[in-house]
Design an enzyme around this catalytic site. Sequence first.
Site, mmCIF file in Angstrom:
data_model
loop_
_atom_site.group_PDB
_atom_site.id
_atom_site.type_symbol
_atom_site.label_atom_id
_atom_site.label_comp_id
_atom_site.label_asym_id
_atom_site.label_seq_id
_atom_site.Cartn_x
_atom_site.Cartn_y
_atom_site.Cartn_z
ATOM 1 N N THR A 19 0.861 -0.989 0.062
ATOM 2 C CA THR A 19 0.038 -0.098 0.042
ATOM 3 C C THR A 19 0.800 1.208 0.028
ATOM 4 O O THR A 19 0.414 2.346 -0.558
ATOM 5 C CB THR A 19 -0.799 -0.121 1.325
ATOM 6 O OG1 THR A 19 -1.780 -1.139 1.053
ATOM 7 C CG2 THR A 19 -1.831 1.260 1.245
ATOM 8 N N THR A 94 1.156 -4.277 4.365
ATOM 9 C CA THR A 94 0.923 -4.467 5.594
ATOM 10 C C THR A 94 0.222 -5.812 5.790
ATOM 11 O O THR A 94 0.240 -6.417 6.854
ATOM 12 C CB THR A 94 0.100 -3.410 6.426
ATOM 13 O OG1 THR A 94 -0.989 -3.317 5.676
ATOM 14 C CG2 THR A 94 0.841 -2.023 6.273
ATOM 15 N N ASP A 95 -0.304 -6.603 4.980
ATOM 16 C CA ASP A 95 -1.077 -7.548 5.044
ATOM 17 C C ASP A 95 -0.084 -8.687 5.691
ATOM 18 O O ASP A 95 -0.808 -9.555 6.145
ATOM 19 C CB ASP A 95 -1.401 -8.350 3.776
ATOM 20 C CG ASP A 95 -2.799 -7.392 3.117
ATOM 21 O OD1 ASP A 95 -3.298 -6.760 3.884
ATOM 22 O OD2 ASP A 95 -3.297 -7.531 1.831
#
Length: 334
Positions: A19, A94-95
């Site tokens: 992201t 960030t997943d």
Amino acid sequence: MGRQAGHVSSVEVIALGGTIAMTARGDAGARPELEGAQLTGMLPDVGDRLRLRASTFRKLPGAQLGWSDLRELRGRIDELFASGVDGVVVTQGTDTIEETAFALDLLGATEQPVVVTGAMRHPGLLGADGPANLMDAIDVATSKRSRGAGVLVVMNGEVHAARFVSKRHTTRPSAFESPTCGPVGWVIEGRVRLPVKVRGCWSVELTPDAEVPPVALVTALMGDDGRTVRALPDLGYAGAVIAGFGVGHVPVTMLDALTWLAERIPVVLASRTGAGEGGRRTYGFAGSERDLLSRGLITAGALDPLKARVLLAVALGAGLSLDAIGDAFEQLSG
């Protein structure tokens, strides 16, 4: 030892996508397209206080990163340190930060700081948090307080140990927490505070031809009869993590399947709560933690199921024995 007087720190930012590096084109949704140099170009001028370089390693969403990416990345980090770089910052989606940062911690041990960061809001959104997170991460990577602290995750002004950090919300900038022990520090006005340092660092070196085998993660559910568990060996899994209730409990209907599985592959018992340390001897009923450990399961200690899966996979890739795997979980529980 601190740095010599007059020493100018050098930091390399390695971009993996995610992201923090995404752009949105019309209604097509955001995709990772920005280069590492574009990310550092959004930051305030660092002047002469450090030498900042940036490179692009991958342009992937966090969900698409795998073991081959991480092993190659760990090699790249070690090369940078051998060349004299003082600290490395990794930007990614960030997943999977809570898994990838811990994997980087297990795959190499260096005194120099390795800091992982990302963003919950991409640069096209109001309140994009990527530049602030990246600047904080660079400050942490240049701090002498970070030396020997293992891989750190910096998000939302907080510093977390890779082995305990967890993503706890889908969208908030404050999504990252360390529910078992809390953050180890914070950053304010460029000052890095690390009052806590985790104990029991552990790492292992995989041979170039070693493969990281597949490890399953199965969450115990009310009324579960264990049929999923019995299928794991035939599906090619080399190990399994069971996320049990509370301190490590399962329905009695799973017991036969788990006993059978533990005779075939290593099985680690964690807690699906995601926080706190698993029990060992408090409860004695059928399906309790005491019962399960007596059947050959290995306690995950203070590691949550996601971290337990990463550790078990790395340990199996290194060919460790069951006793050595148990010792690793004990050591990493602090």
